[in-house]
Design a protein around this motif. Structure first.
Motif, PDB file in Angstrom:
ATOM      1  N   LYS A 162       0.518  -3.615   0.749  1.00 35.09           N
ATOM      2  CA  LYS A 162       0.529  -2.320   1.451  1.00 35.09           C
ATOM      3  C   LYS A 162       1.955  -1.867   1.749  1.00 35.09           C
ATOM      4  N   ARG A 163       2.817  -2.055   0.777  1.00 34.48           N
ATOM      5  CA  ARG A 163       4.206  -1.632   0.936  1.00 34.48           C
ATOM      6  C   ARG A 163       4.565  -0.596  -0.104  1.00 34.48           C
ATOM      7  N   ALA A 164       3.553   0.147  -0.579  1.00 33.14           N
ATOM      8  CA  ALA A 164       3.775   1.015  -1.731  1.00 33.14           C
ATOM      9  C   ALA A 164       4.915   1.999  -1.486  1.00 33.14           C
ATOM     10  N   LEU A 165       4.953   2.591  -0.296  1.00 37.49           N
ATOM     11  CA  LEU A 165       5.969   3.626  -0.063  1.00 37.49           C
ATOM     12  C   LEU A 165       7.353   3.041   0.160  1.00 37.49           C
ATOM     13  N   ASP A 172       9.573   3.922  -2.463  1.00 39.71           N
ATOM     14  CA  ASP A 172      10.159   5.256  -2.387  1.00 39.71           C
ATOM     15  C   ASP A 172      11.435   5.238  -1.556  1.00 39.71           C
ATOM     16  N   MET A 220      10.744   4.052   7.300  1.00 42.13           N
ATOM     17  CA  MET A 220      10.947   4.378   5.884  1.00 42.13           C
ATOM     18  C   MET A 220      11.445   5.807   5.723  1.00 42.13           C
ATOM     19  N   ILE A 274       8.858   5.752  -7.922  1.00 40.30           N
ATOM     20  CA  ILE A 274       7.788   5.195  -7.097  1.00 40.30           C
ATOM     21  C   ILE A 274       6.443   5.290  -7.816  1.00 40.30           C
ATOM     22  N   ILE A 305       3.438   2.488  -8.167  1.00 41.91           N
ATOM     23  CA  ILE A 305       2.110   2.618  -7.552  1.00 41.91           C
ATOM     24  C   ILE A 305       1.000   2.884  -8.562  1.00 41.91           C
ATOM     25  N   MET A 340       5.504   9.679   6.573  1.00 36.47           N
ATOM     26  CA  MET A 340       5.705   9.833   5.137  1.00 36.47           C
ATOM     27  C   MET A 340       4.938  11.028   4.586  1.00 36.47           C
ATOM     28  N   ASP A 382      -5.205   2.393  -0.125  1.00 39.46           N
ATOM     29  CA  ASP A 382      -4.242   2.324   0.972  1.00 39.46           C
ATOM     30  C   ASP A 382      -3.602   3.701   1.159  1.00 39.46           C
TER      31      ASP A 382
END
Lengths: 449, 305
Positions: A48-51, A54, A114, A225, A229, B35, B88
């Protein structure tokens, strides 16, 4: 237009067979990027660190510009790719550290951390870029290509560098496969087992930074990104096995890179990075609809099957209880629509539909004008279903202290998924209790309406 | 350094944009959806491109509406992918906005001969150029005056956000701090969510041309996060965020035309320095907050704990 067509088909063949030197480099490097991105992205997605990818990608920009300026100040040309990529890596790493610092040292949450790093680093990069543009003796314009990617300028040395980086990222990811998998699925367990969770998280983010660096030239900072993803998310629609997901994500990522850059080479004025991302998005859309594990069609199908099974069991139990009340012989007595409708409060249409389905499963004889008869098989199934329902009701009354008047509905939520093992267990418990559970068919613990 | 009327307009325009962003951004930060600002501001590109292709004119209402619609679509798409696709939230956001952004890039590139829409302009904005595009305005006391168009647009958006936040303050606060209670009391959390997203989209679109999408994200998130470090009251937080945003605009522009000179450059992008300055503010606030915490824990007697 025949001339144009043959010209186009000639280009088509040239591109497909990778005859052009530049096309060959671009297609191969974007495919490699897709493969490595898919693998690293799978870990990031499950963690759950996809962003985070970015934020890292944006943080590379000031690194690139600063590296460029430094080299120019030292008297170089500035556009020396390995050096710029090193700057990117440093910027990305600093960005990672900044996010982790904000998260741990202040009360600011993940998402804002982030956002802060992403925008402040990028803003810094833009400010530096404004200065670099006016440096005498060199042109910083090329740095812009890192924003959206620019594949046209790729040469053999660049390709070699990117290929080696991609392979290194892949090798590290696979080397730490077991540890990273543990981190993704059960961080607490990993911690308890004494694994250095923070170190492993660091490795994961470093890998993401590595992918960013590999993709900087082809896809650009803003869209990189997507390479992390989208292929991983697509793969997840097809499988819930991690190993397969990795392989599939690599394959889909590679295919996106290959197809996307090929299309971009065929069409005039189609930037490769954007087309690659759109290809990946198209693959994702298909996966989301048709995926064999989580796809919408598959999930809809499963939900429909379950609803049908529940409806069938409700029909059979209602029929059984009607017959039981009348003390009638199931083989000769007609179960009437009107009685069933009253008991289940279903519409006539729904009742008929459920009966027709049951007929197709040979549970009832052919439905007639005012009702239907249970078949032998249907009677056995109805007995079994009713028995499960009552066993569970009795269990709830005696073990969970639920009032008999409320137990019907509670039992409804679970009885359809009682497996044979659980039923045997229930029988054993209820027999020991002497609560009527040992009987072949316990009477209903509450009045049947 | 020389300061012209030009520079004053730049600061005022930047301050309004930053202030408008800080108002809605505070709620993004509190709802842990920072975000989303990033996603919406990136996704706006195809909306601008399509609207521009249709009307052939820049900065028309169509363009504004098209971009805002795509921004809202990003919020809806993310929510849908999160709920229905069981993805997610961060990942669904990433998928939606990168797809839109890529679409925008391709559209712009394909229509490059007809379209004078530079994707870089969307990213960095052109704050320095806003004073060139003016509207003659008859003002009650000043008489006839040339006012930059971007300034007027951003003034309208700033007032819109101010009014929206003032009118729905109670609802927004409830949805931020106790969504479950909000739902029980019958405030549609969903309605508030999409209302907020609409404001974010509108603010982003109004700001992008002047200051660019990167600065938009910085202004949405960083002043609000900085204020969050300094206070626990929502009203104070909003006020502080807006003031910090104003200050960032002034300091940012000042730095953009002075700091590079020290190193022998002419000047640099105001948008970039503004974003960077908000980062410095955040750093300062973080230092102050940790210092205060340390002093407090040291001076608090054990008995009162």
């Amino acid at each position: 237009m025949t001339g144009g067509e043959s010209e186009f088909s000639e280009i088509f063949v040239r591109v497909l067979l990778l005859r052009d030197y530049n096309t060959r480099l671009v297609v191969l490097s974007t495919a490699l990027l897709g493969i490595a991105g898919g693998v690293v992205g799978s870990f990031l997605l499950l963690r759950k660190r996809a962003l985070m990818g970015d934020a890292i990608a944006h943080a590379t920009f000031p690194g690139v510009v600063a590296a460029f300026m430094l080299l120019v100040l030292l008297g170089g040309d500035g556009r020396f790719l390995p050096w710029l990529l090193l700057g990117a890596l440093a910027g990305g790493a600093l960005g990672c550290v900044a996010v982790v610092w904000i998260r741990t040292a202040t009360r600011i949450k993940d998402d804002a951390a982030m956002g802060i790093v992403l925008s402040v680093f990028f803003g810094g990069g833009v400010a530096l870029f404004g200065m670099a543009q006016r440096m005498p003796g060199t042109s910083a314009a090329g740095l812009k290509s890192f924003l959206y990617g620019n594949t046209a300028a790729m040469v053999w040395g660049d390709f070699l560098l990117l290929a080696v980086s991609a392979v290194v990222v892949l090798v590290i990811a696979l080397f730490f496969f077991k540890e990273l998998r543990l981190l993704c699925f059960d961080e607490a367990f990993a911690r308890a087992q004494g694994w250095p969770v923070r170190f492993l998280d660091g490795i994961l983010l470093a890998l993401a930074a590595g992918i960013t660096v590999v993709g900087l030239q082809a896809v650009g900072i803003i869209l990189i990104i997507a390479m992390l993803i989208i292929p991983a998310a697509s793969a997840r629609q097809w499988t819930h096995r991690f190993g397969w997901m990795l392989i599939l994500a690599a394959a889909l990522g590679g295919a996106s890179g290959w197809v996307g850059s090929t299309v971009s080479a065929l069409l005039p004025k189609a930037p490769a990075g954007a087309v690659i991302v759109l290809t990946a998005a198209a693959i994702f859309l298909v996966s989301l609809l048709a995926g064999s594990d989580r796809g919408l069609a598959r999930r809809g199908w499963r939900a429909r099957k379950l609803a049908q099974r529940v409806e069938r069991q409700h029909l059979l139990r209602a029929a059984f209880e009607l017959l039981e009340e009348q003390n009638a012989d199931p083989r000769t007595t007609l179960v009437r629509w009107s009685d069933l409708a009253r008991r289940r409060s279903w519409t006539a249409h729904r009742l008929r539909r459920a009966a027709t389905r049951a007929y197709n499963d040979a549970l009832v004889n052919k439905p007639e004008a005012d009702g239907f008869q249970l078949s032998d098989r249907g009677w056995r199934e109805a007995t079994r279903v009713t028995r499960n329902h009552r066993l569970w009701e009795l269990y709830l009354i005696e073990r969970a202290d639920i009032a008999p008047s409320h137990v019907d509905r509670d039992a409804d939520t679970i009885e359809h998924v009682l497996g044979p093992d659980l039923v045997r267990e229930l029988e054993r418990v209820m027999a020991r209790q002497g609560g009527g559970g040992g009987a072949p068919l316990p009477p209903s613990p509450h009045p049947l309406s | 350094m020389e300061w012209y009327a030009f520079d004053t307009w730049i600061v005022l325009t930047g301050a309004l944009s930053a202030g408008a962003c800080a108002l809605v951004g505070s709620f993004l930060v509190l709802r842990r959806m920072s975000m989303m600002g990033d996603a919406i501001s990136h996704a706006v590109l195809p909306g601008l491109a399509v609207a521009f292709l249709i009307t052939g004119a820049r900065s028309s209402w169509v363009m504004f509406a098209g971009a805002a619609a795509i921004g809202l679509l990003t919020a809806v798409g993310t929510e849908w992918l999160h709920r229905k696709g069981r993805m997610d939230e961060g990942a669904s956001m990433g998928i939606v906005f990168t797809t839109f952004f890529a679409l925008g890039l391709v559209l712009i590139a394909r229509a490059a001969d007809r379209v004078d829409l530079d994707p870089e302009c969307v990213l960095y904005g052109a704050l320095e150029l806003t004073p060139l595009d003016t509207v003659a305005l008859a003002l009650p006391f000043f008489g006839e005056a040339d006012v930059p168009r971007a300034f007027l647009v951003l003034l309208a958006v700033f007032v819109l956000n101010l009014v929206a936040v003032a009118v729905f303050f109670k609802e927004l606060r409830l949805v931020c701090f106790d969504p479950a209670l909000a739902a029980t009391l019958g405030f549609g959390a969903k309605r508030v969510h999409y209302g907020l997203m609409t404001l974010v989209a509108v603010t982003t679109v109004a700001s992008f041309e002047a200051v660019g999408s990167i600065l938009v994200i910085a202004m949405l998130i960083v002043p609000a996060a900085t204020a969050r470090l300094l206070t626990d009251r929502l009203s104070t937080l909003l006020l502080l965020a807006v003031l910090l945003a104003f200050a960032a605009a002034a300091v940012g522009h000042f730095a953009a035309i002075t700091v590079p000179v020290w190193f022998g450059f002419a000047d640099t992008s105001t948008a970039g320095t503004m974003a960077f300055v908000t980062g410095l503010f955040f750093l300062g606030a973080a230092g102050y907050a940790s210092l205060r915490r340390r002093l407090q824990t040291r001076s608090t007697p054990i008995a009162t704990l």
